[in-house]
Design a protein around this motif. Structure first.
Motif, PDB file in Angstrom:
ATOM      1  N   ASN A  80     -40.027  -3.836 -33.536  1.00 25.76           N
ATOM      2  CA  ASN A  80     -41.090  -4.676 -34.068  1.00 25.76           C
ATOM      3  C   ASN A  80     -41.605  -4.078 -35.360  1.00 25.76           C
ATOM      4  OD1 ASN A  80     -41.334  -6.560 -31.775  1.00 25.76           O
ATOM      5  ND2 ASN A  80     -41.925  -4.711 -30.685  1.00 25.76           N
ATOM      6  N   GLU A  81     -42.097  -4.913 -36.237  1.00 26.35           N
ATOM      7  CA  GLU A  81     -42.658  -4.429 -37.483  1.00 26.35           C
ATOM      8  C   GLU A  81     -43.732  -3.387 -37.184  1.00 26.35           C
ATOM      9  OE1 GLU A  81     -44.718  -6.108 -41.548  1.00 26.35           O
ATOM     10  OE2 GLU A  81     -43.617  -7.473 -40.250  1.00 26.35           O
ATOM     11  N   GLY A  82     -43.666  -2.280 -37.880  1.00 25.64           N
ATOM     12  CA  GLY A  82     -44.637  -1.203 -37.680  1.00 25.64           C
ATOM     13  C   GLY A  82     -44.181  -0.122 -36.714  1.00 25.64           C
ATOM     14  N   ASP A  83     -43.101  -0.375 -35.950  1.00 26.26           N
ATOM     15  CA  ASP A  83     -42.580   0.665 -35.056  1.00 26.26           C
ATOM     16  C   ASP A  83     -42.167   1.875 -35.890  1.00 26.26           C
ATOM     17  OD1 ASP A  83     -42.896  -0.978 -32.866  1.00 26.26           O
ATOM     18  OD2 ASP A  83     -40.751  -1.384 -32.599  1.00 26.26           O
ATOM     19  N   ARG A  84     -42.445   3.070 -35.384  1.00 27.79           N
ATOM     20  CA  ARG A  84     -42.067   4.315 -36.061  1.00 27.79           C
ATOM     21  C   ARG A  84     -40.848   4.891 -35.350  1.00 27.79           C
ATOM     22  NH1 ARG A  84     -44.030   5.472 -40.746  1.00 27.79           N
ATOM     23  NH2 ARG A  84     -43.845   7.665 -40.279  1.00 27.79           N
ATOM     24  N   LEU A  85     -39.861   5.303 -36.123  1.00 27.37           N
ATOM     25  CA  LEU A  85     -38.614   5.839 -35.574  1.00 27.37           C
ATOM     26  C   LEU A  85     -38.158   7.052 -36.350  1.00 27.37           C
ATOM     27  CD1 LEU A  85     -36.530   2.549 -35.555  1.00 27.37           C
ATOM     28  CD2 LEU A  85     -37.556   3.603 -33.555  1.00 27.37           C
ATOM     29  N   SER A 104     -27.014  -2.960 -31.524  1.00 24.40           N
ATOM     30  CA  SER A 104     -26.319  -2.001 -30.657  1.00 24.40           C
ATOM     31  C   SER A 104     -26.933  -0.607 -30.792  1.00 24.40           C
ATOM     32  CB  SER A 104     -24.815  -1.960 -30.960  1.00 24.40           C
ATOM     33  OG  SER A 104     -24.587  -1.567 -32.301  1.00 24.40           O
ATOM     34  N   ALA A 105     -27.394  -0.220 -31.981  1.00 26.10           N
ATOM     35  CA  ALA A 105     -28.063   1.078 -32.167  1.00 26.10           C
ATOM     36  C   ALA A 105     -29.409   1.085 -31.453  1.00 26.10           C
ATOM     37  CB  ALA A 105     -28.246   1.382 -33.650  1.00 26.10           C
ATOM     38  N   VAL A 106     -30.093  -0.038 -31.480  1.00 26.23           N
ATOM     39  CA  VAL A 106     -31.379  -0.165 -30.775  1.00 26.23           C
ATOM     40  C   VAL A 106     -31.151  -0.027 -29.279  1.00 26.23           C
ATOM     41  CG1 VAL A 106     -33.299  -1.746 -30.287  1.00 26.23           C
ATOM     42  CG2 VAL A 106     -32.352  -1.603 -32.613  1.00 26.23           C
ATOM     43  N   GLU A 107     -30.179  -0.732 -28.746  1.00 29.53           N
ATOM     44  CA  GLU A 107     -29.888  -0.681 -27.309  1.00 29.53           C
ATOM     45  C   GLU A 107     -29.426   0.703 -26.868  1.00 29.53           C
ATOM     46  OE1 GLU A 107     -27.129  -3.935 -27.115  1.00 29.53           O
ATOM     47  OE2 GLU A 107     -28.757  -5.387 -26.791  1.00 29.53           O
ATOM     48  N   ASN A 115     -28.557   6.647 -34.062  1.00 28.28           N
ATOM     49  CA  ASN A 115     -29.248   7.652 -33.245  1.00 28.28           C
ATOM     50  C   ASN A 115     -30.764   7.504 -33.373  1.00 28.28           C
ATOM     51  OD1 ASN A 115     -26.745   8.738 -32.448  1.00 28.28           O
ATOM     52  ND2 ASN A 115     -26.679   9.999 -34.277  1.00 28.28           N
ATOM     53  N   LEU A 116     -31.242   6.307 -33.091  1.00 30.89           N
ATOM     54  CA  LEU A 116     -32.665   5.997 -33.183  1.00 30.89           C
ATOM     55  C   LEU A 116     -33.451   6.748 -32.116  1.00 30.89           C
ATOM     56  CD1 LEU A 116     -32.420   2.115 -33.540  1.00 30.89           C
ATOM     57  CD2 LEU A 116     -32.342   3.831 -35.343  1.00 30.89           C
ATOM     58  N   ASN A 117     -34.638   7.170 -32.475  1.00 34.36           N
ATOM     59  CA  ASN A 117     -35.535   7.872 -31.560  1.00 34.36           C
ATOM     60  C   ASN A 117     -36.958   7.362 -31.822  1.00 34.36           C
ATOM     61  OD1 ASN A 117     -36.611   9.676 -29.738  1.00 34.36           O
ATOM     62  ND2 ASN A 117     -36.591  11.383 -31.175  1.00 34.36           N
ATOM     63  N   PRO A 118     -37.511   6.564 -30.877  1.00 34.56           N
ATOM     64  CA  PRO A 118     -38.868   6.040 -31.080  1.00 34.56           C
ATOM     65  C   PRO A 118     -39.899   7.148 -31.156  1.00 34.56           C
ATOM     66  CG  PRO A 118     -37.911   5.241 -29.006  1.00 34.56           C
ATOM     67  CD  PRO A 118     -36.935   6.168 -29.610  1.00 34.56           C
ATOM     68  N   GLN A 119     -40.877   6.988 -32.039  1.00 35.08           N
ATOM     69  CA  GLN A 119     -41.974   7.955 -32.217  1.00 35.08           C
ATOM     70  C   GLN A 119     -43.287   7.298 -31.820  1.00 35.08           C
ATOM     71  OE1 GLN A 119     -41.270  11.278 -33.462  1.00 35.08           O
ATOM     72  NE2 GLN A 119     -39.403  10.349 -32.675  1.00 35.08           N
ATOM     73  N   PHE A 123     -33.486  -4.392 -40.909  1.00 37.03           N
ATOM     74  CA  PHE A 123     -33.569  -3.281 -41.840  1.00 37.03           C
ATOM     75  C   PHE A 123     -34.786  -2.427 -41.519  1.00 37.03           C
ATOM     76  CE2 PHE A 123     -31.026  -6.469 -43.801  1.00 37.03           C
ATOM     77  CZ  PHE A 123     -30.017  -5.758 -44.393  1.00 37.03           C
ATOM     78  N   ILE A 124     -34.651  -1.125 -41.723  1.00 39.19           N
ATOM     79  CA  ILE A 124     -35.731  -0.170 -41.487  1.00 39.19           C
ATOM     80  C   ILE A 124     -36.171   0.373 -42.834  1.00 39.19           C
ATOM     81  CG2 ILE A 124     -36.351   2.052 -40.478  1.00 39.19           C
ATOM     82  CD1 ILE A 124     -34.240   1.555 -38.337  1.00 39.19           C
TER      83      ILE A 124
END
Length: 58
Positions: free
Chosen positions: A32-37, A21-24, A53-57, A6-7
């Motif tokens: 990881n806990e604390g990751d910003r997306l 599958s969304a992460v991949e 449609n995740l996009n790492p920040q 969960f986010i």
């Protein structure tokens, strides 16, 4: 690894479900806990929010 999690949303709304599958698809191996997306929300057939449609920040 469970393959899902969960986010926590910044807007205070209920957490969004996220499947591995969304992460991949976003080119990531895991979250990881604390990751910003940035992500979009879809409502599943049960009315629950799922992150897509995740996009790492940085």
């Amino acid at each position: 690894m469970k393959g899902f999690g969960f986010i926590q949303r910044d807007d205070g709304q209920p957490d969004a479900f996220v499947h591995i599958s969304a992460v991949e698809r976003a080119g990531m191996i895991s979250l990881n806990e604390g990751d910003r997306l940035e992500f979009e929300l879809e409502v599943d057939r049960r009315g629950k929010y799922a992150a897509v449609n995740l996009n790492p920040q940085q």
